[in-house]
Motif scaffolding. Structure first.
Motif, PDB file in Angstrom:
ATOM      1  N   ASP A   1       0.678  -1.471  -0.265  1.00 56.14           N
ATOM      2  CA  ASP A   1       0.081   0.215  -0.081  1.00 56.14           C
ATOM      3  C   ASP A   1       0.621   1.287  -0.154  1.00 56.14           C
ATOM      4  O   ASP A   1       0.464   2.278  -0.692  1.00 56.14           O
ATOM      5  CB  ASP A   1      -1.352   0.100   1.366  1.00 56.14           C
ATOM      6  CG  ASP A   1      -1.662  -1.177   1.506  1.00 56.14           C
ATOM      7  OD1 ASP A   1      -2.181  -1.755  -0.118  1.00 56.14           O
ATOM      8  OD2 ASP A   1      -1.993  -1.731   2.373  1.00 56.14           O
ATOM      9  N   ARG A   2       1.695   1.306   0.919  1.00 58.84           N
ATOM     10  CA  ARG A   2       2.348   2.382   1.357  1.00 58.84           C
ATOM     11  C   ARG A   2       3.605   2.933   0.041  1.00 58.84           C
ATOM     12  O   ARG A   2       3.766   3.766  -0.458  1.00 58.84           O
ATOM     13  CB  ARG A   2       3.380   2.437   2.432  1.00 58.84           C
ATOM     14  CG  ARG A   2       2.093   3.352   3.791  1.00 58.84           C
ATOM     15  CD  ARG A   2       3.443   3.157   5.288  1.00 58.84           C
ATOM     16  NE  ARG A   2       3.768   2.063   5.180  1.00 58.84           N
ATOM     17  CZ  ARG A   2       4.225   1.592   5.731  1.00 58.84           C
ATOM     18  NH1 ARG A   2       5.334   2.707   6.877  1.00 58.84           N
ATOM     19  NH2 ARG A   2       5.232   0.260   6.371  1.00 58.84           N
TER      20      ARG A   2
ATOM     21  N   ASN B   1       2.309   1.750  -3.356  1.00 61.56           N
ATOM     22  CA  ASN B   1       1.634   1.692  -4.092  1.00 61.56           C
ATOM     23  C   ASN B   1       2.047   2.870  -4.057  1.00 61.56           C
ATOM     24  O   ASN B   1       2.005   4.393  -5.108  1.00 61.56           O
ATOM     25  CB  ASN B   1       0.870   1.293  -4.165  1.00 61.56           C
ATOM     26  CG  ASN B   1       0.308  -0.130  -4.471  1.00 61.56           C
ATOM     27  OD1 ASN B   1       1.527  -0.444  -5.417  1.00 61.56           O
ATOM     28  ND2 ASN B   1      -0.420  -1.009  -3.824  1.00 61.56           N
ATOM     29  N   THR B   2       1.388   3.742  -3.067  1.00 63.52           N
ATOM     30  CA  THR B   2       1.365   5.207  -2.509  1.00 63.52           C
ATOM     31  C   THR B   2       2.487   6.141  -3.897  1.00 63.52           C
ATOM     32  O   THR B   2       2.671   7.372  -4.474  1.00 63.52           O
ATOM     33  CB  THR B   2       0.659   5.801  -1.606  1.00 63.52           C
ATOM     34  OG1 THR B   2      -0.650   4.827  -1.265  1.00 63.52           O
ATOM     35  CG2 THR B   2       0.416   7.661  -1.168  1.00 63.52           C
TER      36      THR B   2
ATOM     37  N   THR C   1      -9.602   4.487  -3.353  1.00 61.29           N
ATOM     38  CA  THR C   1      -9.464   3.300  -2.367  1.00 61.29           C
ATOM     39  C   THR C   1     -10.830   3.732  -1.428  1.00 61.29           C
ATOM     40  O   THR C   1     -11.250   5.465  -1.521  1.00 61.29           O
ATOM     41  CB  THR C   1      -7.782   3.909  -1.597  1.00 61.29           C
ATOM     42  OG1 THR C   1      -8.363   5.102  -1.224  1.00 61.29           O
ATOM     43  CG2 THR C   1      -7.300   3.303  -1.975  1.00 61.29           C
TER      44      THR C   1
ATOM     45  N   ASP D   1     -10.102  -0.826   2.616  1.00 65.48           N
ATOM     46  CA  ASP D   1      -9.575  -1.300   2.852  1.00 65.48           C
ATOM     47  C   ASP D   1      -9.848  -2.361   3.641  1.00 65.48           C
ATOM     48  O   ASP D   1      -8.573  -3.166   4.098  1.00 65.48           O
ATOM     49  CB  ASP D   1      -9.034   0.347   3.525  1.00 65.48           C
ATOM     50  CG  ASP D   1      -7.845   1.421   2.486  1.00 65.48           C
ATOM     51  OD1 ASP D   1      -8.015   0.657   1.568  1.00 65.48           O
ATOM     52  OD2 ASP D   1      -8.411   2.327   3.329  1.00 65.48           O
TER      53      ASP D   1
ATOM     54  N   GLN E   1      -9.669  -6.113   1.973  1.00 66.63           N
ATOM     55  CA  GLN E   1      -8.848  -6.499   1.349  1.00 66.63           C
ATOM     56  C   GLN E   1      -7.677  -6.491   2.596  1.00 66.63           C
ATOM     57  O   GLN E   1      -7.184  -7.528   2.291  1.00 66.63           O
ATOM     58  CB  GLN E   1      -7.675  -4.970   0.975  1.00 66.63           C
ATOM     59  CG  GLN E   1      -6.648  -5.360   0.383  1.00 66.63           C
ATOM     60  CD  GLN E   1      -6.189  -3.617  -0.573  1.00 66.63           C
ATOM     61  OE1 GLN E   1      -6.003  -2.968  -0.397  1.00 66.63           O
ATOM     62  NE2 GLN E   1      -5.520  -4.288  -1.604  1.00 66.63           N
TER      63      GLN E   1
END
Length: 772
Positions: free
Chosen positions: A444-445, A447-448, A487, A492, A495
């Motif tokens: 996640d981090r 990806n951002t 998102t 979240d 997931q």
């Protein structure tokens, strides 16, 4: 600058498997079905794989005669039980490979494909379906009780999910590498061609070209970067016995493409993600790095921007940016037996001289050059160990090539990079170095962070192509907002629950499947089975089973040849070692193996205009056109949420304004993100599916719903042909126009005859097959 060479297009794109009791005959042809090759596979060997490539290129007539003789020769007496000849078993588009467990060999064939992208006229396909066929005949088959279980484990790797291939474009390398190879000096290509002729695989290869002088074109095929090839082990057994065109390498990851329309100028934005096949596995079971410097969860992401109005690599404008994610290159793991959502991190092995990190960064210097920039998103114990390893390694590197370490707390601040690096050459700017991003999970981090870096890089790519006046993009624009990952808090939570279930119950089975598919584990009679192993640690760490060669120096930890050419990546340097990785062959300029025009447009077959890939991909004119008159149609204009192409029109006047707006302006679709494009490509039936019953999607009409009276209105999203071109093709042409058209057709036919006559100075074809 014209390229000195062209990529070699594989001459095996369509396959048909024929079956007799004693043999399989695999007949492969190019897309035009003018050249054929034949593989003979013996079915009488219970455990060995016997494949014969007769090294001959057949014409269509010769293949028909050959199959006819095989059918006649394999028929038994008329009326006898079991009378059979030659049966057509399956049609396919490529060979994934050959695999053996405890019985005989299987062949894995690609039976369905779908076109996902087009890069310089080279098609990128996604595997849609495969077929796994057992080779030995039933009469010689030696059964084993555990064969079926191994087969199920192997098939747990879903080849129809995120596996891609191309017949002419090397997906394992970046666009920069592929174009660098094509721009090699002419003198080096000539020397490599003479070497290739001496070691030629085909009997008649290059015959007839020596007298043509400068009329030939050099075709180049490079060895794939095996780190990102997922069927390398499956093809290894036949690599040295068959022609290179039979070898089709596949990558695992993602590929998507969208069309960005800038005031009518088409621009293709492509995203390619390559997942490493080294130290591959599931999230919690594979952490850190192995003894060879390969890290877990490593993915190389490349975003390409090109002017779609020019297709060729020779004359087109292209921009590519590559970034990497991967686990922290240390010996560490997490214990999942505690059933905790976030298991504690454990450092498994002390590495005071950063040996495993040195191997990893040496690989990166060789592939990407310098500088290597580490964007670290971890705030725990791993950060301290990574800082210590980088500090130790940097003290021995030249100051201008040291590894840059950036600890980045996404919750506190955002840092802006305005420096433009790289190396300027006459044909453009090369990317030197790489940005390497990591968090604990690389999900996640990461990806951002990679999205934000990709947005910044996209601005520079569009600026370098002359599409915007300054390298800056606002977030609330069509060009950027559509690529942001969507998102929600509820998403979240779901997931997180899905990952927790996967980690607890299914990761072990998935890891077994990956180990078996990649050849990390080989089933052997008399040794423990895959499911009996308490751990796969020793499978991925070879130093636990045997002593490795002498360790590298603790101070000079890099490869000497790599450090000499920095900041350029050593893999792209023209030297003897890299030239040995290339296959160079000289073709006539009209040969099908290097004619990308015929490969892309395919004038020899009937094509439906509505089924063409360029119309089927995500398009601004169909999907993201603004709905209100007066709004700037530029994809770089900041928009409000209600100004998107997906909004619902409220009344008749709004619909009329929308029609008028569509007739006067063009807008832009989003550059593709890994999530957005993958979901749209699965839902959109417009992509080129190579199977029966596919439904084409027309690009001209769009149906919208009126919220007032629930009636459906069809609106045209393109301008009338009369307004755009000044004529209407439905009107009858004049005799003068027909005469002009006839003269152009005659000129084209005469030119083609002249090209063919110059191509055939004697009675033999360039590949040595006698014309009948």
């Amino acid at each position: 600058m014209p390229t000195a060479a062209a990529p070699i297009i594989s001459s095996v794109q369509k396959l048909v498997l024929y079956e007799t009791r004693a043999r399989y005959f695999l007949v492969g042809s190019n897309h035009a079905e003018t050249k054929y090759r034949v593989l003979k596979i013996d079915r009488t060997e219970p455990k060995d794989l016997v494949i014969i490539d007769d090294r001959h290129v057949y014409t269509q007539q010769e293949v028909r005669e050959l199959l006819g003789r095989l059918d006649l020769g394999n028929r038994t007496k008329t009326g006898q039980k079991g009378s059979s000849g030659l049966f057509r078993a399956v049609s396919a588009f490529g060979i994934v490979g050959f695999v053996r467990f405890l019985e005989g060999y299987y062949i894995v064939l690609i039976t369905k494909r779908r076109k996902m992208a087009d890069i310089g006229g080279h098609a990128i396909y996604k595997i849609e379906d495969t077929n796994m066929i057992y080779i030995p005949n039933d009469s010689v088959r030696i059964t084993h009780p555990d064969e079926a279980r191994y087969l199920r484990i192997f098939q747990n790797v879903d080849l129809s999910s995120n596996f891609y291939f191309s017949y002419s474009y090397d997906l394992s390398h970046s666009l920069q590498y592929n174009l660098t190879v094509l721009r090699m000096p002419l003198e080096m290509l000539k020397s490599e061609t003479s070497k290739a002729r001496q070691e030629s695989f085909d009997i008649f290869e290059d015959e007839g070209l020596t007298s043509q002088g400068g009329s030939g074109v050099f075709g180049i095929s490079s060895e794939p970067y095996m780190k990102y090839v997922w069927n390398g082990e499956l093809l290894d057994i036949i690599k040295s016995t068959v022609h290179r065109d039979w070898l089709l390498y596949i990558i695992h990851g993602f590929c998507g493409q969208s069309k960005l329309l800038i005031y009518g100028r088409p621009v293709y934005v492509t995203l390619i993600a390559r997942r490493s096949s080294k130290f591959a596995g599931t999230r919690f079971l594979k952490r850190g790095a192995n003894c060879e410097g390969d890290v877990a969860n490593e993915v190389e992401t490349e975003q390409l921007v090109c002017d779609a109005s020019v297709m060729s690599f020779t004359a087109g404008s292209y921009s590519s940016y590559v970034q990497v994610r991967g686990s922290v290159p240390l010996y560490w793991s997490q214990d999942i037996s505690t059933m905790m959502p976030k298991p504690p991190i454990t450092l498994d092995q002390a590495d005071p001289f950063a040996h495993v990190a040195a191997l990893h960064f040496d690989q990166m210097l060789q592939r990407f050059g310098s500088p290597i920039i580490i964007l670290n998103l971890v705030k725990r114990i791993l950060s301290e160990e990574l800082v210590a390893a980088v500090t130790y390694l940097n003290q021995f590197l030249p100051p201008e090539h040291t590894i840059v370490y950036i600890p980045w707390d996404m919750a506190k601040y955002t840092k802006r990079w305005n420096e433009l690096g790289g190396c300027v050459i006459p044909t453009g700017r090369l990317q030197t170095g790489i940005l390497r991003t990591n968090c604990v999970d690389c999900l996640d981090r990461t990806n951002t962070a990679q999205f934000m870096v990709g947005k910044c890089a996209l601005a520079y790519q569009l600026y370098s192509l002359g599409l915007i006046d300054k390298p800056n993009l606002q977030f609330d624009t069509d060009a950027v907002r559509k690529i942001a990952p969507w998102t929600q808090h509820s998403k979240d939570i779901m997931q997180t629950l899905s990952r927790y279930y996967s980690n607890a119950f299914s990761d072990a089975d998935r890891q077994d499947s990956i180990n078996l598919f990649l050849g990390v584990f080989h089933p052997t009679e008399g040794k423990p089975h895959l499911w009996e192993l308490p751990t796969d640690f020793y499978l991925h760490h070879k130093n636990t089973m045997s002593l490795l060669p002498t360790r590298r120096s603790y101070t000079y930890w890099w490869t000497p040849e790599v450090i000499k050419h920095l900041p350029l990546p050593y893999d792209e340097v023209i030297c003897a070692a890299n030239l040995r990785k290339l296959t160079v062959k000289k073709f006539h300029r009209c040969e099908e193996e290097i004619d990308i025009h015929n490969e892309f447009f395919r004038p020899y077959e009937l094509s439906s205009f509505d089924d063409t890939f360029c119309l089927a991909m995500t398009s601004s004119a169909r999907d993201f056109m603004p709905k209100t008159v007066g709004i700037d149609p530029s994809p770089f204009t900041v928009r409000k949420p209600d100004e998107t192409g997906k909004s619902v029109l409220g009344n008749k006047s709004n619909r009329e304004e929308a029609v008028l707006q569509r007739k006067t302006a063009a807008s832009a679709p989003p550059p593709p993100s890994e999530e957005a494009v993958s979901s749209s490509s699965e839902d959109d039936s417009g992509t080129d599916r190579e199977d029966e019953g596919s439904v084409s999607q027309r690009s001209t009409p769009v149906k919208m719903t009126d919220t007032g009276d629930s009636t459906k209105v069809t609106e045209t999203v393109v301008q009338p042909m009369k307004e755009v071109y000044g004529i209407n093709l439905s009107d009858t042409l004049s005799e003068e126009d027909f005469a002009i058209y006839a003269r152009f057709v005659q000129l084209g036919q005469n030119q083609q005859k002249q090209d063919r006559s110059s191509q055939q100075p004697c009675s033999r074809c360039s590949d040595g097959v006698i014309k009948l």
